[in-house]
Design a protein around this motif. Structure first.
Motif, PDB file in Angstrom:
ATOM      1  N   THR A  74      12.415  15.426  29.836  1.00 52.73           N
ATOM      2  CA  THR A  74      13.069  15.543  28.534  1.00 52.73           C
ATOM      3  C   THR A  74      12.831  14.302  27.695  1.00 52.73           C
ATOM      4  OG1 THR A  74      14.809  17.002  29.387  1.00 52.73           O
ATOM      5  CG2 THR A  74      15.305  15.787  27.368  1.00 52.73           C
ATOM      6  N   ARG A  75      12.992  13.129  28.307  1.00 54.28           N
ATOM      7  CA  ARG A  75      12.780  11.885  27.565  1.00 54.28           C
ATOM      8  C   ARG A  75      11.326  11.742  27.119  1.00 54.28           C
ATOM      9  NH1 ARG A  75      16.994   9.947  31.303  1.00 54.28           N
ATOM     10  NH2 ARG A  75      15.431   9.647  32.943  1.00 54.28           N
ATOM     11  N   GLU A  76      10.393  12.070  28.012  1.00 56.46           N
ATOM     12  CA  GLU A  76       8.973  11.965  27.660  1.00 56.46           C
ATOM     13  C   GLU A  76       8.615  12.944  26.552  1.00 56.46           C
ATOM     14  OE1 GLU A  76       6.833  12.551  31.265  1.00 56.46           O
ATOM     15  OE2 GLU A  76       7.592  10.700  32.208  1.00 56.46           O
ATOM     16  N   TRP A  77       9.123  14.164  26.651  1.00 51.84           N
ATOM     17  CA  TRP A  77       8.864  15.187  25.631  1.00 51.84           C
ATOM     18  C   TRP A  77       9.416  14.751  24.272  1.00 51.84           C
ATOM     19  CZ3 TRP A  77      12.792  18.109  23.169  1.00 51.84           C
ATOM     20  CH2 TRP A  77      12.325  19.139  22.337  1.00 51.84           C
ATOM     21  N   ALA A  78      10.642  14.242  24.261  1.00 46.35           N
ATOM     22  CA  ALA A  78      11.256  13.813  23.012  1.00 46.35           C
ATOM     23  C   ALA A  78      10.510  12.632  22.396  1.00 46.35           C
ATOM     24  CB  ALA A  78      12.724  13.444  23.248  1.00 46.35           C
ATOM     25  N   MET A  79      10.166  11.634  23.223  1.00 40.53           N
ATOM     26  CA  MET A  79       9.489  10.453  22.690  1.00 40.53           C
ATOM     27  C   MET A  79       8.108  10.815  22.165  1.00 40.53           C
ATOM     28  SD  MET A  79      10.216   7.417  22.002  1.00 40.53           S
ATOM     29  CE  MET A  79       9.164   6.403  20.957  1.00 40.53           C
ATOM     30  N   SER A  80       7.427  11.733  22.842  1.00 41.18           N
ATOM     31  CA  SER A  80       6.121  12.191  22.367  1.00 41.18           C
ATOM     32  C   SER A  80       6.252  12.826  20.987  1.00 41.18           C
ATOM     33  CB  SER A  80       5.532  13.202  23.356  1.00 41.18           C
ATOM     34  OG  SER A  80       4.320  13.737  22.867  1.00 41.18           O
ATOM     35  N   PHE A  81       7.304  13.595  20.794  1.00 42.38           N
ATOM     36  CA  PHE A  81       7.521  14.228  19.489  1.00 42.38           C
ATOM     37  C   PHE A  81       7.834  13.180  18.420  1.00 42.38           C
ATOM     38  CE2 PHE A  81      10.229  16.092  16.226  1.00 42.38           C
ATOM     39  CZ  PHE A  81       9.409  17.131  15.797  1.00 42.38           C
ATOM     40  N   PHE A  82       8.659  12.198  18.752  1.00 40.36           N
ATOM     41  CA  PHE A  82       9.008  11.174  17.769  1.00 40.36           C
ATOM     42  C   PHE A  82       7.778  10.366  17.338  1.00 40.36           C
ATOM     43  CE2 PHE A  82      13.406  11.294  19.843  1.00 40.36           C
ATOM     44  CZ  PHE A  82      13.893  12.157  18.878  1.00 40.36           C
ATOM     45  N   ARG A  83       6.886  10.100  18.277  1.00 41.57           N
ATOM     46  CA  ARG A  83       5.640   9.410  17.905  1.00 41.57           C
ATOM     47  C   ARG A  83       4.780  10.312  17.009  1.00 41.57           C
ATOM     48  NH1 ARG A  83       5.646   7.627  23.666  1.00 41.57           N
ATOM     49  NH2 ARG A  83       6.304   5.432  23.690  1.00 41.57           N
ATOM     50  N   LYS A  84       4.771  11.585  17.314  1.00 38.51           N
ATOM     51  CA  LYS A  84       3.968  12.554  16.555  1.00 38.51           C
ATOM     52  C   LYS A  84       4.420  12.616  15.101  1.00 38.51           C
ATOM     53  CE  LYS A  84       2.448  17.385  16.908  1.00 38.51           C
ATOM     54  NZ  LYS A  84       2.601  18.637  17.705  1.00 38.51           N
ATOM     55  N   VAL A  85       5.725  12.450  14.863  1.00 36.56           N
ATOM     56  CA  VAL A  85       6.235  12.527  13.490  1.00 36.56           C
ATOM     57  C   VAL A  85       6.475  11.141  12.884  1.00 36.56           C
ATOM     58  CG1 VAL A  85       7.235  14.815  13.811  1.00 36.56           C
ATOM     59  CG2 VAL A  85       8.629  12.791  14.306  1.00 36.56           C
ATOM     60  N   GLY A  86       5.872  10.118  13.482  1.00 38.40           N
ATOM     61  CA  GLY A  86       5.820   8.815  12.845  1.00 38.40           C
ATOM     62  C   GLY A  86       7.042   7.932  12.921  1.00 38.40           C
ATOM     63  N   ILE A  87       7.981   8.244  13.810  1.00 38.55           N
ATOM     64  CA  ILE A  87       9.181   7.403  13.891  1.00 38.55           C
ATOM     65  C   ILE A  87       9.337   6.765  15.272  1.00 38.55           C
ATOM     66  CG2 ILE A  87      10.382   8.686  12.075  1.00 38.55           C
ATOM     67  CD1 ILE A  87      12.066  10.036  14.241  1.00 38.55           C
ATOM     68  N   GLY A  88       8.233   6.652  16.000  1.00 38.11           N
ATOM     69  CA  GLY A  88       8.286   6.069  17.344  1.00 38.11           C
ATOM     70  C   GLY A  88       8.788   4.641  17.350  1.00 38.11           C
ATOM     71  N   LYS A  89       8.336   3.828  16.384  1.00 40.18           N
ATOM     72  CA  LYS A  89       8.756   2.429  16.338  1.00 40.18           C
ATOM     73  C   LYS A  89      10.233   2.318  15.986  1.00 40.18           C
ATOM     74  CE  LYS A  89       7.017  -2.076  15.013  1.00 40.18           C
ATOM     75  NZ  LYS A  89       5.875  -2.812  14.428  1.00 40.18           N
ATOM     76  N   PHE A  90      10.690   3.202  15.106  1.00 44.81           N
ATOM     77  CA  PHE A  90      12.120   3.228  14.777  1.00 44.81           C
ATOM     78  C   PHE A  90      12.941   3.556  16.013  1.00 44.81           C
ATOM     79  CE2 PHE A  90      15.798   5.929  13.908  1.00 44.81           C
ATOM     80  CZ  PHE A  90      16.589   5.056  13.172  1.00 44.81           C
ATOM     81  N   VAL A  91      12.488   4.524  16.806  1.00 47.19           N
ATOM     82  CA  VAL A  91      13.204   4.906  18.023  1.00 47.19           C
ATOM     83  C   VAL A  91      13.248   3.734  19.001  1.00 47.19           C
ATOM     84  CG1 VAL A  91      13.191   6.438  20.029  1.00 47.19           C
ATOM     85  CG2 VAL A  91      12.716   7.355  17.757  1.00 47.19           C
ATOM     86  N   ALA A  92      12.140   2.968  19.096  1.00 49.20           N
ATOM     87  CA  ALA A  92      12.126   1.792  19.972  1.00 49.20           C
ATOM     88  C   ALA A  92      13.137   0.755  19.498  1.00 49.20           C
ATOM     89  CB  ALA A  92      10.722   1.188  20.011  1.00 49.20           C
TER      90      ALA A  92
END
Length: 390
Positions: free
Chosen positions: A281-299
């Motif tokens: 679940t965590r990997e799937w969610a983080m992959s999606f957040f990177r895909k929509v350009g907010i990966g750094k914000f999530v970090a």
């Protein structure tokens, strides 16, 4: 960070069960500041749960306790009414054969150890079928119909509570990212919304799967952060969703004294209802957040949650300390009451031009956290402002 802000974070950790005491006793004036700060962030009830856990020698003055206790009781009363409305609204949709579920609000509140202490907002409903279908149904079903909000949702009133009916439960700004988000929503809508949770003393509501709630809560948080900033209330929602995802590792759902139907959270094999393990679940969610350009914000958000005591094993990714500190400073500065509407203590004092240039400045400062999203937000803001000028 100011001393009082550090004390506020300590109190939040105590409320979350991640600390037992404050670093040092506080003065009566400092307790008044903490009380005001908890109100600003929309976490008065949660903060009071922290106060109740303090050792006797660190307790605030009796007058502060009395005021805080009264606020906490009022929040609980409002939540009971809000829960009742959520159940009625959900039942109405179901009776009418309309596919819908409750998002944010009560659907996240059930994950809290003391759900009634979470500050209530409006009731958010996600209805399938698109904006026109949502608008048509709302006009027929609800006597107090207030119309749409920039094509994002329809506002109605039920038993004195504002209800927002969304065709998209949370949005992004980039055209490309919105395509990815809409595709995910279509996948979710194609499934049968069958997960129910119990709101103690009120009934049950239909909510999205836990992994879908994780996406909605963080995208919603980011969309507000990009424009005006967020407060601790939204951050705590993320905290408890991630804690719940982590419980799937042990094969158990939330334990909130009858507030949640455990079968709706995790099966006996330790997998969420969506069929994924906690790690998946965590990997799937983080992959999606990177895909929509907010990966750094999530970090950066993971760093903020780390300061509240979230274990690293429950995080979506490694925390970004540099931008996490920037995000934390921004959160502490803003609170739930946006400076969009509060200027020198007066609501509505900021004119459109001033608000536009303040948002422009904010977007430039926060650009590295989500470059594409911030640029698209600026573009849409500029287009809207120029259209209003014309």
């Amino acid at each position: 960070m100011k001393n009082i802000e550090s004390s506020f974070l300590q109190l939040m950790r105590i409320a979350l069960g991640n600390a037992a005491t404050l670093d040092a006793p506080l003065s009566a004036e400092e307790w008044e500041e903490l009380f005001d700060m908890s109100t600003k962030h929309g976490v008065s009830g949660i903060a009071f749960s922290g106060v109740e856990k303090l050792p006797k020698e660190q307790m605030p003055p009796l007058e502060v306790i009395m005021d805080w206790s009264a606020v906490a009781e009022y929040i609980e009363e409002v939540n009971r009414h809000q829960n009742s409305v959520s159940v009625k609204v959900c039942d109405a949709f179901e009776r009418d054969g309309v596919r819908a579920c409750i998002v944010k609000g009560a659907s996240v509140g059930v994950l809290y150890p003391e759900p009634l202490r979470r500050n209530a907002g409006d009731v958010d409903v996600w209805m399938s079928g698109g904006y026109e279908a949502v608008a048509e149904y709302a006009r027929k079903r609800f006597p107090y119909f207030h119309g749409g909000h920039y094509g994002r949702h329809i506002e109605v009133t039920a038993d004195g509570v504002q209800v927002e009916i969304h065709f998209m439960p949370a949005e992004l700004y980039s055209f490309q990212h919105r395509i990815h988000l809409k595709a995910l929503y279509r996948e979710i809508e194609a499934k049968a919304w069958m997960r129910r949770v119990e709101l103690k003393g009120s009934g049950s509501i239909i909510v999205p799967e836990l992994e879908e709630t994780l996406i909605i809560v963080i995208v919603h948080l980011f969309s507000h952060f990009a424009v005006e900033g967020v407060g601790m209330k939204q951050v705590l929602d993320c905290y408890w969703v991630l804690k719940e995802v982590g419980k799937a590792d042990a094969g158990k759902g939330a334990d909130t004294e009858g507030m949640v139907d455990k079968k709706g959270m995790a099966d006996t094999e330790g997998k969420p209802v969506g069929g994924k393990s906690a790690d998946e679940t965590r990997e799937w969610a983080m992959s999606f957040f990177r895909k929509v350009g907010i990966g750094k914000f999530v970090a950066a958000l993971m760093y903020v949650l780390q300061q509240l005591g979230l274990e690293e094993r429950l995080m979506l990714c490694a925390p970004d300390e540099k931008w996490g500190k920037r995000l934390l400073d921004d959160i502490m500065d803003k609170g739930v009451v946006s400076v969009d509407v509060l200027v020198d203590g007066k609501y509505g004092a900021e004119n459109k031009a001033s608000r536009f240039f303040r948002r422009l400045s904010r977007a430039v400062r926060m650009l590295p956290m989500a470059p594409s999203e911030m640029l698209w937000m600026l573009q849409s803001g500029i287009s809207y402002w120029l259209s209003r000028k014309g």
